[in-house]
Design a protein around this motif. Structure first.
Motif, PDB file in Angstrom:
ATOM      1  N   TYR A  32       0.849  -1.195   0.000  1.00  0.00           N
ATOM      2  CA  TYR A  32       0.000   0.000   0.000  1.00  0.00           C
ATOM      3  C   TYR A  32       0.884   1.245   0.000  1.00  0.00           C
ATOM      4  CZ  TYR A  32      -3.534  -3.453   1.140  1.00  0.00           C
ATOM      5  OH  TYR A  32      -4.359  -4.550   1.100  1.00  0.00           O
ATOM      6  N   GLY A  33       1.612   1.397  -1.088  1.00  0.00           N
ATOM      7  CA  GLY A  33       2.601   2.458  -1.190  1.00  0.00           C
ATOM      8  C   GLY A  33       2.029   3.861  -1.156  1.00  0.00           C
ATOM      9  N   GLY A  34       0.742   4.009  -1.431  1.00  0.00           N
ATOM     10  CA  GLY A  34       0.145   5.337  -1.444  1.00  0.00           C
ATOM     11  C   GLY A  34      -0.405   5.782  -0.106  1.00  0.00           C
ATOM     12  N   ALA A  35      -0.326   4.918   0.900  1.00  0.00           N
ATOM     13  CA  ALA A  35      -0.886   5.252   2.212  1.00  0.00           C
ATOM     14  C   ALA A  35      -0.040   6.303   2.917  1.00  0.00           C
ATOM     15  CB  ALA A  35      -0.977   3.997   3.077  1.00  0.00           C
ATOM     16  N   ASP A  36      -0.698   7.163   3.681  1.00  0.00           N
ATOM     17  CA  ASP A  36       0.012   8.196   4.444  1.00  0.00           C
ATOM     18  C   ASP A  36       0.729   7.611   5.657  1.00  0.00           C
ATOM     19  OD1 ASP A  36      -0.863  10.198   2.735  1.00  0.00           O
ATOM     20  OD2 ASP A  36      -2.681  10.563   3.904  1.00  0.00           O
ATOM     21  N   GLY A  37       0.235   6.477   6.141  1.00  0.00           N
ATOM     22  CA  GLY A  37       0.831   5.837   7.304  1.00  0.00           C
ATOM     23  C   GLY A  37       0.069   4.569   7.633  1.00  0.00           C
ATOM     24  N   GLU A 120       0.481  -2.781  21.763  1.00  0.00           N
ATOM     25  CA  GLU A 120      -0.898  -3.081  21.384  1.00  0.00           C
ATOM     26  C   GLU A 120      -1.417  -2.115  20.328  1.00  0.00           C
ATOM     27  OE1 GLU A 120      -0.140  -4.307  25.616  1.00  0.00           O
ATOM     28  OE2 GLU A 120       0.059  -2.417  24.520  1.00  0.00           O
ATOM     29  N   LEU A 121      -0.796  -0.937  20.262  1.00  0.00           N
ATOM     30  CA  LEU A 121      -1.288   0.111  19.371  1.00  0.00           C
ATOM     31  C   LEU A 121      -0.133   1.028  19.004  1.00  0.00           C
ATOM     32  CD1 LEU A 121      -3.667   1.754  18.110  1.00  0.00           C
ATOM     33  CD2 LEU A 121      -3.976   2.821  20.356  1.00  0.00           C
ATOM     34  N   PHE A 122       0.122   1.167  17.709  1.00  0.00           N
ATOM     35  CA  PHE A 122       1.145   2.120  17.278  1.00  0.00           C
ATOM     36  C   PHE A 122       0.902   2.536  15.833  1.00  0.00           C
ATOM     37  CE2 PHE A 122       3.110  -2.110  16.618  1.00  0.00           C
ATOM     38  CZ  PHE A 122       3.543  -2.042  15.297  1.00  0.00           C
ATOM     39  N   TYR A 123       1.519   3.657  15.465  1.00  0.00           N
ATOM     40  CA  TYR A 123       1.333   4.235  14.133  1.00  0.00           C
ATOM     41  C   TYR A 123       2.690   4.585  13.541  1.00  0.00           C
ATOM     42  CZ  TYR A 123       0.266   7.878  10.640  1.00  0.00           C
ATOM     43  OH  TYR A 123       0.216   8.640   9.503  1.00  0.00           O
ATOM     44  N   VAL A 124       2.885   4.184  12.277  1.00  0.00           N
ATOM     45  CA  VAL A 124       4.119   4.480  11.551  1.00  0.00           C
ATOM     46  C   VAL A 124       3.767   5.319  10.326  1.00  0.00           C
ATOM     47  CG1 VAL A 124       6.120   3.527  10.341  1.00  0.00           C
ATOM     48  CG2 VAL A 124       5.141   2.294  12.295  1.00  0.00           C
ATOM     49  N   PRO A 125       4.162   6.600  10.289  1.00  0.00           N
ATOM     50  CA  PRO A 125       3.872   7.432   9.120  1.00  0.00           C
ATOM     51  C   PRO A 125       4.758   7.062   7.938  1.00  0.00           C
ATOM     52  CG  PRO A 125       5.163   8.665  10.717  1.00  0.00           C
ATOM     53  CD  PRO A 125       4.845   7.339  11.354  1.00  0.00           C
ATOM     54  N   ARG A 126       4.349   7.485   6.767  1.00  0.00           N
ATOM     55  CA  ARG A 126       5.040   7.132   5.533  1.00  0.00           C
ATOM     56  C   ARG A 126       6.538   7.414   5.592  1.00  0.00           C
ATOM     57  NH1 ARG A 126       5.511   3.807   1.946  1.00  0.00           N
ATOM     58  NH2 ARG A 126       3.235   3.708   1.982  1.00  0.00           N
TER      59      ARG A 126
END
Length: 223
Positions: A32-37, A120-126
């Protein structure tokens, strides 16, 4: 207090969650290369997405402000063999990392402690996706537990002062529910996320949707 996972000392244990995080997340990122994160949630975590609309999606998010989720473990004189072995693997990975990963990690942690995080929950931006993949490659075949590997990745990618720590800071997080507690009693629509919420059947699902509809009334269309 942080306890050693019950399977941590089993040499034959295959850590399925670690296997997924370490081996497959970079492949998901690439697909999903177009995802923001990318936002990762483990089982039993409910995301109140309406409370994250203003979060900084250019920064890393993780539960570093939640005491029972993010725990610093000293290694010197530590009598828990599992933590000592995990610490040795962290030192090995960091020591073999490019300078920019080493410097960021050591600025935050040094070499005498590690972080144990439930992840349990984390976010990695592009902008950090490539770094995450590089760190996965550096771990290689080491038996590094995901609760040690993921916080190590985050600390190597950026300084905690640059995380959007407030994004998840209000998460309702309980390691265990008391005998008189249920997910209905701990849930609040004002928090970014709630853990644990174990949905065992259709009745539980309907209860969760009704609770979440306090934050997003359109959810009631599902029930």
């Amino acid at each position: 207090m942080c306890t050693v996972p019950p399977y941590a000392n089993s040499a034959n244990h295959v850590n399925n969650i670690l296997h997924f995080v370490i081996r497959y997340l970079p492949k998901v990122f690439a697909r999903y290369g177009g995802a923001d994160g990318f936002l990762f949630l483990q089982d039993h975590m409910i995301l109140n997405y309406w409370n994250l609309l203003q979060a900084d999606k250019e920064k890393l998010w993780i539960t570093d402000k939640i005491a029972h989720s993010w725990v610093t473990i000293p290694l010197e004189s530590n009598k828990e063999e599992w933590f000592v072995k995990q610490g040795a693997m962290v030192k090995q990975v960091v020591g073999s990392s490019p300078v920019h990963f080493q410097s960021k990690y050591k600025e935050s942690m040094g070499e005498d402690k590690i972080v144990f995080c439930g992840s349990e929950l984390f976010y990695v931006p592009r902008q950090f996706v490539e770094d995450f993949g590089d760190l996965v490659g550096l771990v290689g075949s080491l038996d590094l537990h995901h609760k040690i590997a993921v916080p190590m990745f985050f600390l190597a990618m950026d300084s905690p002062q640059n995380f959007d720590s407030e994004a998840l800071a209000g998460t309702v997080f309980k390691t265990n529910l008391a005998a008189n507690e249920t997910f209905s009693s701990i849930y609040t629509a004002q928090s970014p996320a709630v853990f644990p919420v174990k949905v065992m059947n259709e009745i539980d699902f309907i209860k969760v949707i009704r609770l979440m509809s306090k934050g997003d009334p359109l959810l009631m269309e599902l029930v």
